[in-house]
Every structure is written in C-alpha cells, then in structure tokens.
Design a protein around this motif. Structure first.
Motif, short mmCIF file in Angstrom:
data_model
loop_
_atom_site.label_atom_id
_atom_site.label_comp_id
_atom_site.label_asym_id
_atom_site.label_seq_id
_atom_site.Cartn_x
_atom_site.Cartn_y
_atom_site.Cartn_z
N PRO A 70 76.63 -11.47 -1.03
CA PRO A 70 75.44 -12.32 -1.00
C PRO A 70 74.41 -11.80 0.00
CG PRO A 70 77.43 -13.64 -0.97
CD PRO A 70 77.87 -12.23 -0.79
N PHE A 71 73.16 -12.08 -0.28
CA PHE A 71 72.06 -11.68 0.59
C PHE A 71 71.56 -12.91 1.35
CE2 PHE A 71 71.99 -8.98 -3.16
CZ PHE A 71 71.95 -7.70 -2.62
N GLU A 72 71.16 -12.68 2.58
CA GLU A 72 70.51 -13.74 3.35
C GLU A 72 69.19 -13.21 3.87
OE1 GLU A 72 72.59 -16.16 6.08
OE2 GLU A 72 74.48 -16.11 4.96
N LYS A 73 68.13 -13.99 3.66
CA LYS A 73 66.80 -13.54 4.07
C LYS A 73 65.93 -14.73 4.41
CE LYS A 73 63.41 -10.47 4.43
NZ LYS A 73 63.41 -9.39 5.42
N ASN A 74 65.55 -14.83 5.67
CA ASN A 74 64.56 -15.83 6.09
C ASN A 74 63.18 -15.21 5.94
OD1 ASN A 74 66.58 -17.66 6.77
ND2 ASN A 74 66.74 -16.85 8.84
N VAL A 75 62.27 -15.92 5.31
CA VAL A 75 60.95 -15.38 5.01
C VAL A 75 59.89 -16.18 5.74
CG1 VAL A 75 59.26 -14.91 3.19
CG2 VAL A 75 61.71 -14.59 2.74
N ASP B 261 56.38 -21.11 7.75
CA ASP B 261 55.04 -20.62 8.08
C ASP B 261 55.18 -19.62 9.23
OD1 ASP B 261 52.49 -20.61 9.70
OD2 ASP B 261 51.82 -21.83 8.00
N ALA B 262 54.59 -18.42 9.08
CA ALA B 262 54.74 -17.38 10.09
C ALA B 262 54.16 -17.79 11.45
CB ALA B 262 54.08 -16.09 9.61
N LYS B 263 53.15 -18.67 11.43
CA LYS B 263 52.53 -19.10 12.69
C LYS B 263 53.21 -20.32 13.29
CE LYS B 263 47.71 -17.52 12.66
NZ LYS B 263 46.29 -17.96 12.59
N THR B 264 53.36 -21.35 12.50
CA THR B 264 53.86 -22.64 13.02
C THR B 264 55.38 -22.73 12.99
OG1 THR B 264 53.82 -23.73 10.85
CG2 THR B 264 51.77 -23.74 12.14
N HIS B 265 56.00 -21.88 12.19
CA HIS B 265 57.46 -21.90 11.98
C HIS B 265 57.95 -23.22 11.36
CE1 HIS B 265 57.53 -18.18 14.17
NE2 HIS B 265 57.00 -18.75 15.24
N LEU B 266 57.03 -23.93 10.72
CA LEU B 266 57.41 -25.15 10.01
C LEU B 266 57.86 -24.79 8.59
CD1 LEU B 266 54.51 -27.54 11.10
CD2 LEU B 266 56.89 -27.56 11.91
N PRO B 267 58.74 -25.60 8.00
CA PRO B 267 59.21 -25.31 6.64
C PRO B 267 58.06 -25.29 5.64
CG PRO B 267 60.55 -27.02 7.67
CD PRO B 267 59.37 -26.81 8.56
N VAL B 268 58.20 -24.41 4.64
CA VAL B 268 57.19 -24.29 3.59
C VAL B 268 57.89 -24.44 2.24
CG1 VAL B 268 55.58 -22.72 2.43
CG2 VAL B 268 55.68 -22.79 4.94
N THR B 269 57.28 -25.22 1.37
CA THR B 269 57.77 -25.31 -0.01
C THR B 269 57.16 -24.17 -0.80
OG1 THR B 269 57.94 -27.72 0.12
CG2 THR B 269 57.95 -26.74 -2.06
N ALA B 270 57.99 -23.24 -1.24
CA ALA B 270 57.51 -22.07 -1.97
C ALA B 270 58.20 -22.00 -3.33
CB ALA B 270 57.78 -20.81 -1.17
N SER C 83 61.89 -30.32 2.84
CA SER C 83 62.19 -30.88 4.16
C SER C 83 62.61 -29.83 5.18
CB SER C 83 63.29 -31.94 4.05
OG SER C 83 64.48 -31.36 3.59
N ASP C 84 63.36 -28.80 4.72
CA ASP C 84 63.82 -27.79 5.69
C ASP C 84 63.51 -26.36 5.28
OD1 ASP C 84 65.61 -27.32 3.65
OD2 ASP C 84 67.37 -28.04 4.74
N GLY C 85 62.88 -26.17 4.12
CA GLY C 85 62.51 -24.82 3.69
C GLY C 85 63.66 -23.98 3.15
N SER C 86 64.84 -24.55 3.04
CA SER C 86 65.99 -23.78 2.59
C SER C 86 65.87 -23.46 1.10
CB SER C 86 67.29 -24.53 2.86
OG SER C 86 67.32 -25.74 2.13
N TYR C 87 66.46 -22.36 0.69
CA TYR C 87 66.43 -21.97 -0.72
C TYR C 87 67.69 -21.19 -1.07
CZ TYR C 87 65.46 -17.12 0.55
OH TYR C 87 65.57 -15.85 1.04
N LEU C 88 68.00 -21.13 -2.35
CA LEU C 88 69.07 -20.27 -2.86
C LEU C 88 68.69 -19.86 -4.28
CD1 LEU C 88 72.88 -20.62 -2.50
CD2 LEU C 88 71.90 -20.11 -4.73
N VAL C 89 68.76 -18.57 -4.55
CA VAL C 89 68.43 -18.03 -5.86
C VAL C 89 69.62 -17.20 -6.34
CG1 VAL C 89 66.86 -16.58 -7.18
CG2 VAL C 89 65.98 -17.94 -5.29
N CYS C 90 70.10 -17.50 -7.54
CA CYS C 90 71.20 -16.72 -8.13
C CYS C 90 70.67 -15.39 -8.67
CB CYS C 90 71.84 -17.50 -9.28
SG CYS C 90 72.88 -18.85 -8.72
N ILE C 91 71.49 -14.33 -8.48
CA ILE C 91 71.11 -13.00 -8.94
C ILE C 91 72.28 -12.40 -9.70
CG2 ILE C 91 70.20 -10.76 -8.25
CD1 ILE C 91 69.36 -12.00 -5.60
#
Length: 630
Positions: free
Chosen positions: A504-509, A434-443, A464-472
């Motif tokens: 590989p790409f790394e991007k925190n959103v 979350d851009a305001k709270t910086h808490l993990p978001v399930t997206a 739990s931690d908002g981490s993700y990985l997408v294959c490209i």
C-alpha cells in the motif's frame, strides 16, 4: 379427547392415501389387518409398534410389498440405512415395476453415505421407468449431476486451512456476514443475539483485533440489521434493515449512511427499494455500482442478484445480473471484490457440495459475467454456506462456518488458493490539507487507466479530517488526479503493469492555492529516452492541464522542462526545451490562447535532488508548469 380424535382423523386420511398408493399386492385379511394397525401406530408416533405389526404382516405373507416397503420407509426415516436397504431390495426383487420408486430411496441412502457410484446407478434405474412425472425426472437428473460434481470435487480438493478468529470476534452466539475495510484495519460482522441481528465492529491494533463492540445506535436498532458494505474510503455505508414498517418499504430494505466527522448520519431508505425484498448489499470500490439481492418479478428464480449504477440523479433502475450468475434457485450473499471484476456469491441452484455453495465469476469486457465457478471442496460443505469476504490483497479471506451443524456460526480466516483469487488490489491513503493553513481540504480524486484514458475510480476526501483512500488494482498503469476548484491540482502515477507485488501507498498531499509562482509537477507526462514526442499515455495528464486552464481562464502559465545530468549539458538543455514545447503545442492545438502560455527548457540546471541514484535521476527528469499570472 380432542387430541385422540385429531390423531384418528389424521390416521384415517393417511391410511386412505397409503392404501390408494399400495393397492396392487393381494394378501390375506390377517396380514392386511396387521398392516393397517402398523399405520395407526405410526401415526400415533409409536414406531416400534408399527415395525412389529409390519413384521407380523410380512410373516403372514412374505411377498407383501406394501408392508415391506413401509417397513423400509420407517427404517429410512430412523436413519437405519442398512435395514432400509434390505427391505427396499426385497420389495424390488418381488416386483420391481410395482416397487420402482424405491430405486430412488435406495439412491438417496447411498448418496447420504457418499457411495456415489451406487447412488447414480439406482437413480438411473429409477429413471428407466415410464410412470415418472417431468418434474421428478428433472429433479433426479439434477441430483445425478450434483452427485457427479461432488464425487469429482472430493477427489480433487482445493487447499483450505481455516483458522478460527479470536474470542474478541467470535462468541457463544452466531457470527456471520463479515466485511473488512480495504486497508484491513476494521472488521464488521453480524451477531445474532436474543433473536436480534446487530452489527459489531473490531479494529486492528498492533496487529490484533480488538474486542468487538456494537456499531452506532443510529444503525443498530430493535429491528434486524444484516449485510453491510462500505465505500473504499469508509465515508459511505450501505446496510440492510428488516421489519421496519415505519421507515421501510418492504420486508427488508437497503439503507445508506454518510460519515459526518466521527459519527454516522441518520440512515436513509434507498429509492430503488420496493414493497418486496431487497437485501445483502455490496458496494464497488470505484464508487459506481451497488450489488444486492432481491426477490421480485424480474427474478429468474426465488432470489437473484441485481446491480444499480450511481448517476448524477441517483441510482439507476436495478438490473438482473443474468443467467450466468442467477438460476431458478436462490442466489445470496454477493461480494464484489475491490478489483471491481470478481464477484463471489452463494447459490442453491447450481451443482454443488451441499444445500448452498459459494461460487465466483468475472466481469467481462462487454459488461456481462462469466460462467460461475464453484469455489470447491472443502471450502464448500454439505450444509449452507453463508458467503465469503476476500481481502484487497486477494490472498486472504474470511468465511462463516458452522462446524458443529448447530446453527452457531463463527468466523474463520484462511489463505485463498490462487485460482480463486481476484486481481490483487493495493491502495493509496493519506490526508489532504491546505499547504498554507494545514487545515483539511475536501478534494476530488480520479484514478485513470493511462492506456485507455478510462476513469477507474472516483472518490473524495473526508471533509472533517481530509483523510482519503483510493483503491488501485494491480496489472495496469494509472494516473491519479487530486483536485479542488480553489487549488492547483496534484498528480501522481502508479506503474503497476509489471509489478508482481505492491505494498500500500501512503501520501499526504498539501494542495496549493492558485497563486503566482506556485508550480505543479506533471507526473504523467511521458517521453521516450532522448526523445521529445509525447507518448500516448501522456494524454490523460494533458487533458487535466487543459481542463484546469479552461476552468481558470485568467491564469497564465510557464511550461518548464527538466532533465537529469546524464549526457551532454547542451543536448539536455535542448531536449528539455523541446519537451516543454511539445506540451505547449498540445495546448495551442486545443485552442488555449498563445498569450496565456510560455515554455522553457532548463536542462539539468534545476535539479530537485542530487543526481546520485537512478531513483533521484527519475525525479529530476520532469515537466512542470508555473503560474505566471492569476
């Protein structure tokens, strides 16, 4: 006493069978007596005595085919090939019609010695006789085909330089069935210890694999666990457990676990399991398909590879992959590469180097599979291969090998030669907050082929931690859409169509709540240079914007166009305005109310970064939308 009676009974039965088989040669009584004594000695396990009796029988009658053939058989069983060939050749010279089956024996000896031309010649001679059953003909034809394949493969070896993995991975016990995460940071494999198969895990730390430790006791049990596969983001796991009669349906079943924080949920038996055999799962990186091995009435052979699709209501009815993959033999150890197009597996029903070989095939546009290709010698050996793992980059692989042929398999790494490589796959990983709270978001994630509009991959971030990985997969251009119903969506593009290599790409959103004043850059809206007609690849992003407005019917937006500082400022202002209007017109044409939309061009006046490089200018050329009313 009982043991003696047992051997006498067996000896009599064996003699009856053998004498019924060898009943043509007329010999004197003494020679036949020595032959019978040789048979008894052989049944009692005294091979030397048996050989001596046979030599005496042949001494009494040098044309005694039965004795010559049996002496050759004893030499053959002992691995005394030279002496066996001498005896078989004698028998054929005396009476080739009576002794024709020894052409097959001679062929098999030459085959074991890798004298392939001689083997094929003698198998062919064997086939020239009419007393052969259809099943035996088919068997020999198959062997000839196999020999020709082996001879050609040895003449044309593929590049292969395996390196044994460290003692942190390999032990004095057998290790096999490796599985590595897409980001190459986690390795899981099976270790056989005290007759029990369990999973072990190693993590890559500073470029080296840590000492392997057992997986969770939720997963490893007193039953046998084997064959594991993960979703690309490592939040779902599928594995096999055998012998669990309490939670299982059959001899071996496939179970699933979900990541819950840093632990795994209790394994659940999957609905497609039957009372028979399901094993060796491999999960596609797009999260849609599970491949596995089964033995049931829908098999072409003993064990076949099946697939099942994930639907909104669960797994679909498993489907046999068909005759280009499965044979009348056994197929095992399937591994679907993260490109979701290349399948590696093991089969004993196709021409190969040994008892079972590794093959690979490609998924065709119509959903069928291409003809399987043997991965080649010396990757395949004379023994049983136990599958292969190919890394996401397509060039690195891991294999389990038994170099000493004693059942002690170890894991080896090697560079996979180019022709056997899949499509290279890279990945995007990071954390959603979350851009305001910086808490993990399930997206939710969608990777979309920009050319076709087809959704390639769906996934979600860890709750739990908002981490993700997408294959490209490489070779195409993609749009990535990240969404949560409470937030503005986020888009990204990956133009990999012409990329020869891609790290590989790394991007925190940081997702923004839907609030007035917040904006989204539409990174997959495309125009030709100095033009304002929307290019076809823009449709993916436009549909996402349309869906967002339909899902949030009270939201109003301003569509803003921007350029870099190249060219005339007045022209840039007009161009940006026309580009914003093109998006506006698309939404109007698709029944979004006019009073919810505005558009405006800003030209070069609102640059995000300095226009001091081609890369920065590209960032400033953009289309975005801004929330004007919630």
């Amino acid at each position: 006493m009982k043991k003696t009676i047992f051997f006498l009974v067996i000896s009599c039965l064996f003699l009856k069978v053998v004498l019924a088989d060898y009943d043509k040669t007329a010999v004197n009584a003494k020679a036949k007596k020595y032959f019978n004594e040789a048979m008894v000695a052989m049944q009692m396990g005294d091979k030397e005595a048996s050989k001596n009796y046979l030599k005496k029988a042949i001494g009494m009658d040098e044309n005694y085919c039965d004795a010559i053939i049996l002496l050759g058989d004893i030499y053959n069983r002992n691995g005394e090939n030279k002496d066996a060939l001498i005896q078989y050749s004698k028998a054929i010279m005396i009476d080739s019609v009576y002794s024709f089956k020894r052409y097959k024996s001679i062929a098999e000896i030459y085959y074991s010695e890798k004298k392939f031309d001689e083997a094929v010649l003698n198998f062919t001679k064997f086939l020239s006789f009419s007393k052969i059953s259809i099943s035996e003909k088919n068997e020999v034809h198959s062997k000839i085909q196999n020999i020709k394949f082996i001879a050609e493969a040895i003449k044309n070896p593929v590049p292969f330089s395996p390196i044994k993995m460290s003692s942190n991975i390999n032990s004095s016990m057998p290790e096999y069935y490796p599985y590595m995460s897409v980001d190459a940071e986690q390795l899981i494999f099976v270790r056989l210890e005290n007759r029990n198969e369990d999973f072990y895990e190693s993590k890559k730390i500073n470029g080296k694999w840590s000492e392997a430790t057992r997986l969770s006791s939720n997963i490893n049990t007193n039953y046998n666990e084997g064959g594991i596969t993960y979703s690309a983001d490592k939040n779902q796991m599928y594995f096999v457990r055998c012998g669990d009669k309490i939670n299982g349906d059959g001899s071996c079943d496939i179970y699933a676990c979900i990541k819950e924080g840093n632990t795994w949920s209790k394994p659940s038996n999957q609905a497609f399991n039957t009372s028979l055999f399901e094993s060796m799962p491999s999960f596609s990186s797009d999260g849609k398909t599970l491949y596995f091995v089964a033995a049931n009435k829908n098999c072409i052979g003993g064990m076949d590879i099946f697939s099942t699709e994930k639907t909104d209501t669960g797994w679909s009815v498993p489907k046999n992959l068909g005759i280009t993959v499965n044979t009348t033999g056994n197929e095992q150890f399937p591994f679907i590469h993260p490109d979701n197009q290349t399948l590696y597996f093991v089969s004993d029903g196709k021409p190969g180097m040994g008892k079972s070989d590794i093959y690979y095939c490609k998924k065709l546009p119509n959903g069928n599979w291409s003809e399987a290709i043997n991965i080649g010698y010396p990757i395949n050996t004379e023994g049983n291969e136990r599958g292969i793992f190919v890394a996401a980059n397509g060039s690195k692989a891991i294999i389990s090998r038994d170099n000493n042929d004693n059942g002690n398999y170890d894991l080896y790494e090697f560079d996979l030669y180019q022709n056997a490589q899949p499509t290279r796959v890279t990945y995007l990983k990071g954390v959603i907050k979350d851009a305001k709270t910086h808490l993990p978001v399930t997206a939710n994630f969608q990777l979309i082929d920009l050319k076709t509009g087809r959704i390639v991959t769906t996934s979600s971030s860890n709750e739990s931690d908002g981490s993700y990985l997408v294959c490209i997969p490489s070779g195409k251009n993609y749009a990535l859409n990240v969404s949560n119903i409470k937030y503005l969506f986020y888009s990204e593009n990956f133009l990999l169509k012409d990329a020869k290599d891609s790290l590989p790409f790394e991007k925190n959103v940081d997702l923004q709540l839907i609030e007035v004043g917040k904006s989204v850059i539409l990174k997959n809206i495309f125009f030709a240079t100095n033009q304002f007609e929307l290019q076809p690849e823009s449709m993916v992003e436009l549909k996402k914007l349309y869906e967002f407005l339909r899902t949030n019917p009270t939201v109003k937006i301003l569509i803003a166009g921007h350029t870099d500082n190249s060219g005339n400022p007045i022209h840039n202002l007009e161009l940006s305005n026309n580009r914003a209007k093109a998006v506006f017109d698309y939404l109007i044409d698709n029944k979004i109310a006019t009073n919810r939309l505005q558009y405006k061009g800003y030209g070069e006046t609102k640059a995000l970064v300095a226009n001091d490089s081609p890369e920065n200018k590209a960032l400033n050329r953009r289309t975005e939308f801004i929330i004007t009313e919630k």
